[in-house]
Design a protein around this motif. Structure first.
Motif, short mmCIF file in Angstrom:
data_model
loop_
_atom_site.label_atom_id
_atom_site.label_comp_id
_atom_site.label_asym_id
_atom_site.label_seq_id
_atom_site.Cartn_x
_atom_site.Cartn_y
_atom_site.Cartn_z
N ALA A 94 16.93 106.25 59.42
CA ALA A 94 15.91 105.42 60.06
C ALA A 94 16.23 103.94 59.92
O ALA A 94 15.67 103.12 60.65
N GLY A 95 17.12 103.58 59.01
CA GLY A 95 17.47 102.19 58.81
C GLY A 95 16.67 101.56 57.69
O GLY A 95 15.64 102.08 57.25
N ASP A 96 17.15 100.41 57.21
CA ASP A 96 16.52 99.70 56.11
C ASP A 96 16.23 98.26 56.49
O ASP A 96 16.94 97.65 57.32
N LEU A 97 15.21 97.70 55.88
CA LEU A 97 14.92 96.28 56.06
C LEU A 97 16.01 95.46 55.40
O LEU A 97 16.44 95.74 54.29
N PHE A 98 16.47 94.43 56.11
CA PHE A 98 17.44 93.50 55.56
C PHE A 98 16.84 92.10 55.64
O PHE A 98 16.07 91.78 56.55
N GLY A 99 17.23 91.27 54.69
CA GLY A 99 16.71 89.91 54.70
C GLY A 99 17.16 89.11 55.89
O GLY A 99 16.46 88.19 56.33
N ASP A 100 18.34 89.43 56.42
CA ASP A 100 18.87 88.67 57.55
C ASP A 100 19.67 89.61 58.43
O ASP A 100 20.74 90.06 58.04
N VAL A 101 19.14 89.91 59.60
CA VAL A 101 19.86 90.73 60.57
C VAL A 101 20.17 89.85 61.77
O VAL A 101 19.43 89.82 62.76
N ASN A 102 21.24 89.05 61.62
CA ASN A 102 21.69 88.16 62.70
C ASN A 102 20.57 87.26 63.20
O ASN A 102 20.43 87.01 64.41
N ASN A 103 19.75 86.78 62.27
CA ASN A 103 18.66 85.89 62.63
C ASN A 103 19.20 84.57 63.15
O ASN A 103 20.18 84.04 62.64
N LEU A 104 18.54 84.02 64.16
CA LEU A 104 18.90 82.73 64.72
C LEU A 104 17.79 81.73 64.44
O LEU A 104 16.64 82.11 64.22
N PRO A 105 18.12 80.44 64.43
CA PRO A 105 17.07 79.43 64.23
C PRO A 105 15.93 79.59 65.22
O PRO A 105 16.14 79.99 66.37
N LYS A 106 14.76 79.25 64.79
CA LYS A 106 13.56 79.40 65.59
C LYS A 106 12.88 78.03 65.67
O LYS A 106 12.11 77.65 64.79
N ALA A 107 13.20 77.28 66.71
CA ALA A 107 12.70 75.91 66.84
C ALA A 107 12.94 75.43 68.26
O ALA A 107 13.75 76.01 69.00
N VAL A 108 12.24 74.37 68.66
CA VAL A 108 12.44 73.76 69.97
C VAL A 108 13.92 73.39 70.12
O VAL A 108 14.50 72.74 69.25
N GLY A 109 14.54 73.85 71.19
CA GLY A 109 15.96 73.60 71.41
C GLY A 109 16.83 74.77 71.02
O GLY A 109 18.03 74.77 71.31
N GLY A 110 16.27 75.77 70.33
CA GLY A 110 17.01 76.99 70.03
C GLY A 110 18.10 76.84 68.99
O GLY A 110 18.13 75.88 68.22
N ALA A 111 19.01 77.81 68.98
CA ALA A 111 20.00 77.94 67.90
C ALA A 111 21.13 76.93 67.99
O ALA A 111 21.76 76.62 66.98
N PHE A 112 21.40 76.40 69.18
CA PHE A 112 22.57 75.52 69.34
C PHE A 112 22.45 74.26 68.49
O PHE A 112 23.45 73.66 68.13
N GLN A 113 21.22 73.85 68.17
CA GLN A 113 21.05 72.61 67.42
C GLN A 113 21.58 72.70 66.00
O GLN A 113 21.91 71.69 65.39
N HIS A 114 21.67 73.92 65.44
CA HIS A 114 22.14 74.04 64.07
C HIS A 114 23.62 74.41 64.01
O HIS A 114 24.20 74.46 62.93
N ALA A 115 24.23 74.64 65.15
CA ALA A 115 25.65 74.98 65.20
C ALA A 115 26.48 73.70 65.24
O ALA A 115 25.94 72.60 65.33
N ASP A 116 27.80 73.87 65.19
CA ASP A 116 28.66 72.71 65.39
C ASP A 116 29.07 72.60 66.86
O ASP A 116 30.02 71.90 67.19
N CYS A 117 28.32 73.27 67.72
CA CYS A 117 28.33 73.05 69.17
C CYS A 117 29.70 73.25 69.82
O CYS A 117 30.07 72.49 70.72
N LYS A 118 30.44 74.27 69.40
CA LYS A 118 31.74 74.54 70.01
C LYS A 118 31.55 75.17 71.39
O LYS A 118 30.73 76.08 71.55
N THR A 119 32.32 74.69 72.38
CA THR A 119 32.05 75.08 73.76
C THR A 119 33.31 75.42 74.55
O THR A 119 33.58 74.85 75.61
#
Length: 604
Positions: A94-119
């Motif tokens: 059935a699966g187990d709870l994990f503290g982090d399952v590919n979680n992304l930032p949750k904020a105005v502007g989305g996840a790209f703001q916390h990355a080093d913006c490689k494009t």
């Protein structure tokens, strides 16, 4: 909730409702608002950008070079205690709870703001990978490729419903809108460009020059010496944009990857596309607005229910709706939105939530005798594309010969040259605190331990390569809902089922020896493969999340059509990484933006 609204707060009716303000959602809102449409953007997270809609100019953000704030306390992160996810490798559990399952930032502007913006862009062959590979296997005697032909297994490859030439103008628009630095012609594997990069590369990092030198001393059999190149990134290397949207150049302040930019040099969706949409007067942003379901008739969406900052359920309505909440969350919203017939919304193909892809990250590291200063720069300034597995120009797949003399194809991915950013708390401090390393701590007490912490063996001497290798899409790799657990909003949590295919495993096996040679040739000692994915039975390490709402040319085997519209729903679209049929071997954000621009221009 006036405090949670930016843009034109007087707008009461909307042509479009965009769910998510990250790379895809912000880009779509920018196109639609500029075209004269009224646009409502719903963002689940909070707002790190005060005065984002101020026409006088960009104000300082709430981001800072603060390790406690960002790396320890997760200021813009999804809180895994409030919004957990379940992980499993197959359906036998059935699966187990994990503290982090590919979680992304949750904020105005989305996840790209916390990355080093490689494009980097995807290659031309990426859009026809299935048909190109099938032709190659069929015409090359002795060539066996996991995932294709008799060795397909559970792989579910598909060509994109449009080609590189169709997307190339939108790549150009994306690079201009977000302000990308790079050097045309520097990467011999890059596919054709109709315009140069908007800005030249910024200052190279010392560790990158070291690794680039090591790469040139490394030879790939049948190909020749490796060809390192500058890494394109949506980070300003000079002043970019016209007032009131001008952004300053990067000052290489360090603490880049995983941290928001303190001076707006990063091309975050918030300070580029979203801000410009808000300034049109035709866009309204509601943040702290967590979407929980799409109201629908089965073939038509009538509204979206969301929980506001006070915990009250509100309903937003519009003529058309666009999902851009990330591949996992967009699929989860569909799964939570049942039709009157109790079916999952838009799921006539049976593939909503399926074909989930990440990038199979391979990390090879070593230690330098001297400090490599990973905190002085943009986290990644150089890399190499030799391990993507394409010929120069990116039009064709490269056939190699393995150690046994057999013909093979190894579709890996671009390699980032990186190092630790010198985080004494979350890297060296956490490592010394681990009970598994108690023997080291006992051997280094008092002044010896202090000296070790000052030296930062991980924070200042560790450097290496990270390969962003392509995943094979599989229907068994998927998102569904786990009714055993509910999040803080009372909704069933997402469950991720994921296991690697032989397709990406074989590519890793082929390229790891050459990755180790690069690090060793750069002066690295004690070179090792970081045992994240193969030994830890948990979620993959990548934050590059794609698939789940695949686009295609037939409703029988895809969820959305080439315009991003759901086959089954006349006014519902998707424009984030969920629509990707394949994951390529390059950072996906620029392609997410380009696809969103293409879809939005079609709507406009």
């Amino acid at each position: 909730m006036a405090d949670d609204v930016l843009g034109n707060s007087s707008l009461a009716s909307f042509d479009f409702c965009v769910i998510g303000s990250g790379a895809g959602g912000a880009s779509a809102a920018w196109v639609l608002a500029r075209a004269g449409h009224s646009v409502l953007v719903l963002e689940a997270g909070h707002n790190p950008f005060p005065g984002l809609d101020d026409p006088a100019g960009l104000r300082p953000p709430l981001h800072s070079n603060d390790e406690l704030k960002s790396a320890v306390r997760g200021w813009i992160a999804q809180d895994a205690l409030l919004e957990p996810r379940v992980f499993r490798q197959d359906t036998t559990t059935a699966g187990d709870l994990f503290g982090d399952v590919n979680n992304l930032p949750k904020a105005v502007g989305g996840a790209f703001q916390h990355a080093d913006c490689k494009t980097p862009r995807f290659n031309e062959v990426d859009f026809t990978l299935k048909s190109t590979m099938e032709t190659l296997v069929g015409t090359t005697p002795g060539l066996v490729v996991p995932g294709f032909g008799a060795d397909a297994g559970s792989a579910n490859f598909a060509d994109w419903p449009f080609g590189y030439d169709d997307l190339e103008p939108f790549y150009v628009e994306a690079e201009t809108l977000y302000g990308v630095q790079g050097e045309q012609g520097d990467n011999v594997y890059e596919s054709r460009r109709s315009a140069p990069y908007p800005m030249p590369p910024g200052v190279p990092m010392y560790l990158a020059l070291r690794l680039a030198d090591g790469a040139r001393k490394t030879t790939l059999p049948g190909v020749g010496p490796l060809a390192p190149h500058s890494y394109p990134a949506a980070i300003a290397s000079r002043f970019w944009g016209d007032p009131p949207n001008e952004r300053p150049p990067c000052v290489d302040c360090g603490l880049c990857s995983g941290f928001g930019c303190p001076n707006h040099a990063k091309g975050s969706p918030a300070v580029t596309a979203l801000r410009q949409a808000l300034l049109t007067g035709r866009c309204q942003l509601r943040f702290d607005a967590h979407a929980i379901r799409l109201r629908n008739t089965g073939s038509h969406v009538t509204g979206v229910d969301y929980v506001d900052g006070d915990g009250n359920v509100q309903t937003a309505t519009a003529g058309r709706y666009i999902l851009a909440a990330s591949a996992i969350e967009s699929a989860r919203l569909c799964l939570a939105s049942l039709t009157p017939a109790s079916a999952v919304l838009g799921n006539s193909s049976g593939q909503v939530g399926q074909n989930l892809m990440f990038h199979f990250q391979t990390n090879v590291n070593g230690f330098a005798a001297e400090r490599v200063h990973g905190q002085r720069g943009r986290a990644v300034t150089h890399g190499l594309s030799d391990f993507r597995g394409v010929l120069p120009g990116g039009k064709a797949i490269r056939v190699l010969t393995d150690g046994s003399g057999n013909k093979t194809v190894a579709m890996g991915g671009i390699c980032e040259f990186g190092a630790s950013q010198g985080l004494p708390i979350s890297e060296d401090g956490s490592t010394y605190a681990l009970s598994a390393l108690a023997a080291i701590v006992r051997a280094r007490r008092g002044q010896r331990l202090k000296n070790a912490m000052r030296d930062l063996p991980l924070g200042q001497h560790l450097f290496g390569l990270t390969m962003q290798a392509e995943d094979a899409p599989q229907r068994t790799n998927c998102v569904d809902l786990d009714g055993r657990y509910r999040d803080v909003f009372g909704q069933p949590v997402a469950r991720i089922t994921y296991a690697n295919h032989a397709y990406e495993k074989s590519a890793r096996q082929f390229y790891v020896p050459y990755m180790k040679q690069v690090v060793a040739n750069a002066g690295g000692t004690r070179v090792f493969l970081t045992p994240v994915d193969p030994l830890f039975v948990g979620p993959p390490s990548s934050r590059h999340v794609m698939g789940t709402l695949r686009m295609g040319t037939s409703p029988a085997d895809s969820v959305t059509d080439p315009t991003g519209r759901f086959w089954d729903v006349d006014n519902l679209y998707a424009c984030d990484g969920s629509v990707f049929p394949t994951s390529s071997g390059y950072n996906p954000t620029l392609t997410i933006i380009a696809v969103a621009l293409k879809i939005a221009h079609g709507l406009a």
